[in-house]
Design a protein around this motif. Sequence first.
Motif, PDB file in Angstrom:
ATOM      1  N   GLY A 232       0.776  -1.231   0.000  1.00  0.00           N
ATOM      2  CA  GLY A 232       0.000   0.000   0.000  1.00  0.00           C
ATOM      3  C   GLY A 232       0.804   1.276   0.000  1.00  0.00           C
ATOM      4  N   ILE A 233       2.125   1.188  -0.023  1.00  0.00           N
ATOM      5  CA  ILE A 233       2.971   2.382   0.002  1.00  0.00           C
ATOM      6  C   ILE A 233       3.646   2.562  -1.341  1.00  0.00           C
ATOM      7  N   ASP A 234       3.599   3.787  -1.852  1.00  0.00           N
ATOM      8  CA  ASP A 234       4.267   4.118  -3.102  1.00  0.00           C
ATOM      9  C   ASP A 234       5.666   4.647  -2.808  1.00  0.00           C
ATOM     10  N   LEU A 235       6.653   4.027  -3.436  1.00  0.00           N
ATOM     11  CA  LEU A 235       8.040   4.448  -3.290  1.00  0.00           C
ATOM     12  C   LEU A 235       8.544   4.946  -4.635  1.00  0.00           C
ATOM     13  N   ARG A 236       9.335   5.989  -4.608  1.00  0.00           N
ATOM     14  CA  ARG A 236       9.884   6.567  -5.841  1.00  0.00           C
ATOM     15  C   ARG A 236      11.404   6.433  -5.838  1.00  0.00           C
ATOM     16  N   GLY A 237      11.969   6.302  -7.040  1.00  0.00           N
ATOM     17  CA  GLY A 237      13.422   6.258  -7.168  1.00  0.00           C
ATOM     18  C   GLY A 237      14.056   5.146  -6.364  1.00  0.00           C
ATOM     19  N   VAL A 238      13.535   3.931  -6.484  1.00  0.00           N
ATOM     20  CA  VAL A 238      14.004   2.812  -5.677  1.00  0.00           C
ATOM     21  C   VAL A 238      15.228   2.155  -6.315  1.00  0.00           C
ATOM     22  N   ASP A 239      16.256   1.898  -5.507  1.00  0.00           N
ATOM     23  CA  ASP A 239      17.415   1.105  -5.904  1.00  0.00           C
ATOM     24  C   ASP A 239      17.509  -0.089  -4.964  1.00  0.00           C
ATOM     25  N   LEU A 240      17.665  -1.274  -5.549  1.00  0.00           N
ATOM     26  CA  LEU A 240      17.666  -2.503  -4.762  1.00  0.00           C
ATOM     27  C   LEU A 240      18.782  -3.421  -5.257  1.00  0.00           C
ATOM     28  N   ALA A 241      19.571  -3.938  -4.323  1.00  0.00           N
ATOM     29  CA  ALA A 241      20.586  -4.949  -4.638  1.00  0.00           C
ATOM     30  C   ALA A 241      20.317  -6.157  -3.756  1.00  0.00           C
ATOM     31  N   ALA A 242      20.338  -7.351  -4.356  1.00  0.00           N
ATOM     32  CA  ALA A 242      20.024  -8.566  -3.601  1.00  0.00           C
ATOM     33  C   ALA A 242      20.866  -9.724  -4.106  1.00  0.00           C
ATOM     34  N   THR A 243      21.045 -10.720  -3.248  1.00  0.00           N
ATOM     35  CA  THR A 243      21.756 -11.942  -3.617  1.00  0.00           C
ATOM     36  C   THR A 243      20.817 -13.124  -3.444  1.00  0.00           C
ATOM     37  N   LEU A 244      21.082 -14.188  -4.188  1.00  0.00           N
ATOM     38  CA  LEU A 244      20.300 -15.411  -4.110  1.00  0.00           C
ATOM     39  C   LEU A 244      21.248 -16.571  -3.826  1.00  0.00           C
ATOM     40  N   ALA A 245      21.027 -17.254  -2.716  1.00  0.00           N
ATOM     41  CA  ALA A 245      21.879 -18.386  -2.344  1.00  0.00           C
ATOM     42  C   ALA A 245      21.117 -19.305  -1.400  1.00  0.00           C
ATOM     43  N   ASP A 246      21.308 -20.602  -1.568  1.00  0.00           N
ATOM     44  CA  ASP A 246      20.700 -21.603  -0.677  1.00  0.00           C
ATOM     45  C   ASP A 246      19.187 -21.426  -0.567  1.00  0.00           C
ATOM     46  N   GLY A 247      18.556 -21.076  -1.686  1.00  0.00           N
ATOM     47  CA  GLY A 247      17.103 -20.981  -1.710  1.00  0.00           C
ATOM     48  C   GLY A 247      16.526 -19.760  -1.038  1.00  0.00           C
ATOM     49  N   ALA A 248      17.328 -18.722  -0.813  1.00  0.00           N
ATOM     50  CA  ALA A 248      16.827 -17.518  -0.140  1.00  0.00           C
ATOM     51  C   ALA A 248      17.387 -16.262  -0.794  1.00  0.00           C
ATOM     52  N   PHE A 249      16.539 -15.230  -0.872  1.00  0.00           N
ATOM     53  CA  PHE A 249      16.956 -13.908  -1.305  1.00  0.00           C
ATOM     54  C   PHE A 249      17.408 -13.107  -0.086  1.00  0.00           C
ATOM     55  N   THR A 250      18.525 -12.398  -0.215  1.00  0.00           N
ATOM     56  CA  THR A 250      19.000 -11.515   0.844  1.00  0.00           C
ATOM     57  C   THR A 250      19.179 -10.117   0.268  1.00  0.00           C
ATOM     58  N   VAL A 251      18.541  -9.143   0.894  1.00  0.00           N
ATOM     59  CA  VAL A 251      18.645  -7.757   0.451  1.00  0.00           C
ATOM     60  C   VAL A 251      19.936  -7.158   0.986  1.00  0.00           C
ATOM     61  N   ALA A 252      20.808  -6.716   0.069  1.00  0.00           N
ATOM     62  CA  ALA A 252      22.073  -6.107   0.462  1.00  0.00           C
ATOM     63  C   ALA A 252      21.962  -4.595   0.537  1.00  0.00           C
ATOM     64  N   HIS A 253      21.074  -4.016  -0.263  1.00  0.00           N
ATOM     65  CA  HIS A 253      20.911  -2.558  -0.265  1.00  0.00           C
ATOM     66  C   HIS A 253      19.502  -2.230  -0.717  1.00  0.00           C
ATOM     67  N   PHE A 254      18.904  -1.232  -0.063  1.00  0.00           N
ATOM     68  CA  PHE A 254      17.580  -0.772  -0.465  1.00  0.00           C
ATOM     69  C   PHE A 254      17.495   0.716  -0.162  1.00  0.00           C
ATOM     70  N   SER A 255      17.100   1.504  -1.159  1.00  0.00           N
ATOM     71  CA  SER A 255      16.898   2.931  -0.934  1.00  0.00           C
ATOM     72  C   SER A 255      15.775   3.425  -1.824  1.00  0.00           C
ATOM     73  N   GLY A 256      15.097   4.457  -1.372  1.00  0.00           N
ATOM     74  CA  GLY A 256      13.994   5.018  -2.125  1.00  0.00           C
ATOM     75  C   GLY A 256      13.370   6.159  -1.363  1.00  0.00           C
ATOM     76  N   SER A 257      12.316   6.741  -1.939  1.00  0.00           N
ATOM     77  CA  SER A 257      11.663   7.909  -1.333  1.00  0.00           C
ATOM     78  C   SER A 257      10.165   7.674  -1.223  1.00  0.00           C
ATOM     79  N   PRO A 258       9.669   7.293  -0.033  1.00  0.00           N
ATOM     80  CA  PRO A 258       8.223   7.136   0.153  1.00  0.00           C
ATOM     81  C   PRO A 258       7.555   8.495   0.358  1.00  0.00           C
TER      82      PRO A 258
END
Length: 281
Positions: A232-258
Amino acid sequence: DGARPRAIDASFSAPKVDLGSLATVPPLPVRGSAPAGLPDDVDVRLDVSADAVVADGKVMQGVVLKAALQGGAVDLQRFEAQLPGAGSFAVTGALAGRDRLAFDGTVDLRTANLRDILSWLQVDTATIPSGRLANARLKGKLFADGDRLRLSDLDLHVDATRAHGTMEVDYRERPGVRVDLAADNLDLDAYSSAAPVAPAAAVVPATTAAPGLLSAVAGDGKFSFGRLTYRGIDLRGVDLAATLADGAFTVAHFSGSPSDPGEFQLPAADGGGPEESAMAP
């Protein structure tokens, strides 16, 4: 000795081709070691069509293959087929290489029902609400050799989302995927069957389980969104970096402007508490 290349023109048409049965044909006897690359003393023109081609139990219709071998390289002039969901794909390009064969070309895949294609590939889409995974198109440059497959200049449309970027798959050992995509917008809520929650509870999880299809895959990705909707929240200018290993996603970086920074939290840090916000005020 100046001899002219041998020329072969072949044209075939069949109502049905079962690639599985062809795979059981014993190989032709070969004496000595085969030379690297493709022969450059043969000119071959091939025109093949089939109403249906069966591969690993999956059926492709309206298959057309037009190719030419000349000067030690294969010119793939046309390779196309019809897929479920009013879908189709087309590949063109060249296969060449003296010491190491590699394909360099383009791919164009489109469908009016992506869900049908995913189901055909035995991907479970039951948790995705109806009305999603409909129109889709993928266009890009395609490079492939014995180690990797790379899609560049990628233009991807899925429903109302359009993205550009690159994707690379390394299949030498355990499949590894690297993705770099920039999208105009993505409404994650529209692809979730979970009950809506209050905006104040919207938190990006630091780690989340990957779908079963990706459980044996490792990789990393960089994503950017002009607009991202999450719980339900709108975010603008989002940058996301993630890794995938052993069946799971891990967020390494997240930024944006709600629109209201107080309504949103970044993933929890290793220490257990929420990270300091990297989002613009």
